[in-house]
Design an enzyme around this catalytic site. Structure first.
Site, short mmCIF file in Angstrom:
data_model
loop_
_atom_site.label_atom_id
_atom_site.label_comp_id
_atom_site.label_asym_id
_atom_site.label_seq_id
_atom_site.Cartn_x
_atom_site.Cartn_y
_atom_site.Cartn_z
N GLU A 234 0.82 -1.21 0.00
CA GLU A 234 0.00 0.00 0.00
C GLU A 234 0.86 1.27 0.00
O GLU A 234 0.56 2.23 -0.70
CB GLU A 234 -0.94 -0.01 1.21
CG GLU A 234 -2.00 -1.10 1.20
CD GLU A 234 -3.07 -0.89 0.14
OE1 GLU A 234 -3.03 0.13 -0.58
OE2 GLU A 234 -3.96 -1.75 0.04
N ASP A 379 -4.40 -9.94 -8.38
CA ASP A 379 -4.70 -9.05 -9.50
C ASP A 379 -3.49 -8.30 -10.06
O ASP A 379 -3.11 -8.45 -11.23
CB ASP A 379 -5.81 -8.07 -9.12
CG ASP A 379 -5.58 -7.39 -7.77
OD1 ASP A 379 -4.57 -7.69 -7.10
OD2 ASP A 379 -6.42 -6.56 -7.37
N GLU A 483 -18.38 -6.51 -2.54
CA GLU A 483 -16.99 -6.97 -2.48
C GLU A 483 -16.85 -8.39 -3.00
O GLU A 483 -15.86 -8.72 -3.66
CB GLU A 483 -16.48 -6.85 -1.04
CG GLU A 483 -14.99 -7.04 -0.89
CD GLU A 483 -14.18 -5.88 -1.43
OE1 GLU A 483 -12.95 -5.88 -1.23
OE2 GLU A 483 -14.74 -4.95 -2.05
N GLU A 502 -12.12 -0.17 -9.89
CA GLU A 502 -11.74 -1.14 -10.92
C GLU A 502 -12.71 -1.18 -12.10
O GLU A 502 -12.29 -1.24 -13.26
CB GLU A 502 -11.61 -2.53 -10.30
CG GLU A 502 -10.33 -2.76 -9.53
CD GLU A 502 -10.30 -2.05 -8.18
OE1 GLU A 502 -9.20 -1.90 -7.60
OE2 GLU A 502 -11.38 -1.65 -7.69
#
Length: 659
Positions: A234, A379, A483, A502
């Site tokens: 992050e 991902d 989610e 996304e």
């Protein structure tokens, strides 16, 4: 009375035989009753001639709603008349087919079950076929206002803290009272996260004055010498990536966004990026595999109680930012450790399937999580294999991406073989066991909605169109993306939506590739849903429950950094980013990086050559593609017809419970 019984019996027998014939030849042998996805996902390979006309959405289905043979609907009659008026050579080309199935005539009783979905096929063309210019301007203004409503309130009520609580109009920092609250502490490092993450979005919106002011604030007020334990991934994508991007844009001599240079600027953002990266380096030390620890303390390094497990995306998605930093400062260390982690993960993939798992032990190299998918935990690993090749030109990265994509297509993709042809369930990428390829569960997650955008970047626009349509249908049902969504139960498994970008990202990239107005309508739906369901007193709030629309008091930084940015760019056709001579790529956090020759040049020899056997997959049959746009790969007709034929859109709508 006996002869009447005989007659009735004959009539019933005749009707029964007719039903059997209709079921056998009309519905086909693989129909999914109730239109839920069957757990075994039978692949349908029929490639009927009726579905080979990409130019006419109205002719996509196998007829109207009546029983028996023949196609008597007005739309079909008009299409038939147009066909008969065509020159013979054009008709011959249309008849040419690689299908092994016999051609089906107009009067054939074999009618696809997909005709069930074709009753109102024209409603899609009417809704999505055009997008007036005034409406585009209105949506662009709405996206701009959405960003500023969140940004201005963050600066008013939250700065210098990391995030805005938009309901209470207060700032939010790390949860110092509960260090185990990783949902908060992994992201919030007490370093004005939202301001840093948002810097280049200000340039995209053309606000040079505020961009320069924000840069000065960051330089003057932010320090990484903090007793904060953060997630390496992050901190890398949100903070390091934004500092590098903003530095590059500030010093770009071509000035795509105008004269953004700051008087007296002395590479401070680059120095800050370097300082942060140095503080992240301890994560790569003392690991047997070279795969980094998931968290570091910015003052003291890896915590004594740190776990030895990390996710594939977290460990394998550092190469873009670390690689650019190495090339900007002339120090190979950062790219070296990031590339070593990628190679270590790659060496652990299954010999049988070529797939990776989602959680690995960094000391033993054993897979703790054996689920393989393209969503959470996996991902951006795939994303950065391709983007690293585009930026740095390392063929190794492209070979890994190509091999990974082939494994994904072979083992994760279910549904009909072709997106816009044939029969069967819509293509979908499911979660499987990395060793066997068997389905592991029946849910998909919202992070997977990024994958169509990656497919666009790789040139596989057709598959991107189908997968995007599925996620858009889920959005239309709930006004958000849960989610997790259970495709078998047609219901959310995990109900919250934290304003993720996304789906918007994939929508933007598909629009850039096709210029089809359908994607402008998708963007408008998303904008209006966010405005209706997420807007609160001081910003936009996470949806706690996508059904009842209850909220949580949190606005994550990626809402301003990505969601608003992609929405604005979708409707701003004349943005400098679209008009510049340079080509750009977005990091996984949506930060803008130019595709620049200087990033393909290294000031050092390769200190970590590819180990023997590290890339055992066969080499690609053709050379990696040049780094040119994929936007010219779609036929002109695709720009004016629906990207996905009406019959298939209606099928997807039915499968998510919309009809």
């Amino acid at each position: 009375m006996q002869w009447r019984s005989i007659v009735v019996g004959l009539v019933v027998l005749r009707l029964s035989l007719s039903c059997v014939v209709w079921l056998a030849f009309g519905l086909g042998h693989n129909v999914s009753w109730g239109f839920n996805f069957p757990l075994n996902f039978n692949l349908h390979t029929l490639d009927l001639q009726l579905f080979r006309d990409d130019d006419d959405a109205a002719a996509a289905a196998s007829g109207g709603g009546g029983g028996g043979g023949g196609f008597r609907g007005d739309a079909w009659s008009r299409r038939r008349a147009q066909y008969e008026e065509e020159p013979p050579e054009l008709r011959n080309r249309r008849r040419t087919s690689t299908s092994s199935c016999p051609e089906i005539g107009d009067d054939s009783p074999q009618r696809s079950y997909l005709s069930f979905f074709d009753e109102n096929r024209d409603e899609y063309a009417r809704r999505y076929g055009s997008f007036p210019e005034p409406l585009r301007a209105e949506m662009k203004a709405m996206a701009r206002d959405m960003f500023y409503f969140g940004y201005d309130n963050y600066m008013k009520y939250a700065f210098p803290e990391d995030e805005l609580n938009p309901i209470d109009c207060q700032g939010r920092g790390p949860d110092v009272l509960n260090p185990s609250n990783i949902n908060i502490n992994d992201v919030l490092g007490n370093y004005s996260l939202t301001l840093i993450d948002t810097l280049d979005t200000l340039l995209v919106l053309g606000n040079i004055t505020e961009f320069q002011r924000a840069v000065k604030l960051v330089i003057d007020t932010v320090s990484f010498d903090k007793d904060s334990t953060v997630q390496v991934f992050e901190a890398n994508i949100r903070i390091l990536g934004s500092l590098i991007s903003s530095h590059i844009l500030l010093t770009d001599p071509k000035h795509p966004f105008g004269k953004v240079g700051l008087e007296g600027y002395d590479n401070e953002l680059l120095h800050m990026a370097h300082d942060l990266a140095v503080r992240l380096l301890p994560a790569f030390e003392n690991t047997s595999t070279g795969i980094p620890y998931p968290r570091v303390n910015l003052k003291t390094g890896v915590p004594a109680d740190s776990i030895n497990e990390t996710c594939t995306a977290g460990a394998g998605s550092l190469l873009v930012e670390f690689g650019i930093l190495s090339r900007l400062v002339g120090d190979s260390t950062f790219e070296w450790v990031a590339r070593r982690a990628v190679r270590a993960l790659w060496s652990l993939r299954s010999n049988e399937t070529g797939l990776l798992g989602n959680i690995v032990n960094i000391q033993t190299g054993q897979w703790v999580g054996k689920q393989s998918g393209v969503g959470a935990g996996m991902d951006s690993f795939y994303e950065y294999l391709l983007k690293s090749y585009i930026l740095f030109g390392e063929k190794e990265d492209y070979r890994m991406f190509q091999a990974a994509y082939e494994s994904i297509q072979s083992h994760l993709r279910r549904g009909r073989e072709s997106c816009n042809e044939g029969e069967g369930d819509p293509p979908l990428y499911v979660n499987v066991n990395m060793f066997s390829g068997q389905i592991a569960n029946t849910w998909i997650d919202s992070l997977q909605a990024f994958f169509p955008g990656l497919q666009v970047l790789s040139g596989d626009v057709e598959n991107a169109i189908c997968l995007h349509a599925f996620y858009y249908a889920i959005w239309r049902r709930f006004g958000a993306l849960p989610e997790r969504y259970n495709w078998q139960l047609q219901a959310p498994d995990v109900l919250f939506y934290p304003l993720r970008p996304e789906l918007v990202e994939s929508t933007y990239l598909l629009y850039q590739a096709t210029k089809n107005p359908f994607y402008l309508h998708v963007g408008m739906d998303i904008l209006q849903s966010l405005e209706k369901n997420a807007k609160v007193r001081c910003g936009y709030a996470t949806l706690h429950h996508v059904v009842d629309k209850s909220k949580e008091d949190r606005m994550e930084s990626f809402f301003l950094s990505e969601t608003c940015k992609y929405l604005y760019l979708l409707f701003d056709e004349d943005n400098p980013l679209h008009k510049s001579e340079n080509k750009y790529i977005f990091t996984t956090e949506g930060h803008i990086v130019p595709i620049d020759q200087r990033f393909r040049e290294k000031q050092w020899e390769d200190l970590f050559p590819c180990e023997e056997g590290a890339l055992t997959q066969k080499k690609p049959e053709k050379d990696p593609p040049s780094n040119t746009s994929n936007c010219d790969r779609i036929p002109d007709a695709r720009r004016f017809a629906l990207p996905l034929k009406s019959v298939y859109m209606r099928q997807i709508d039915h499968m998510v419970g919309l009809s």
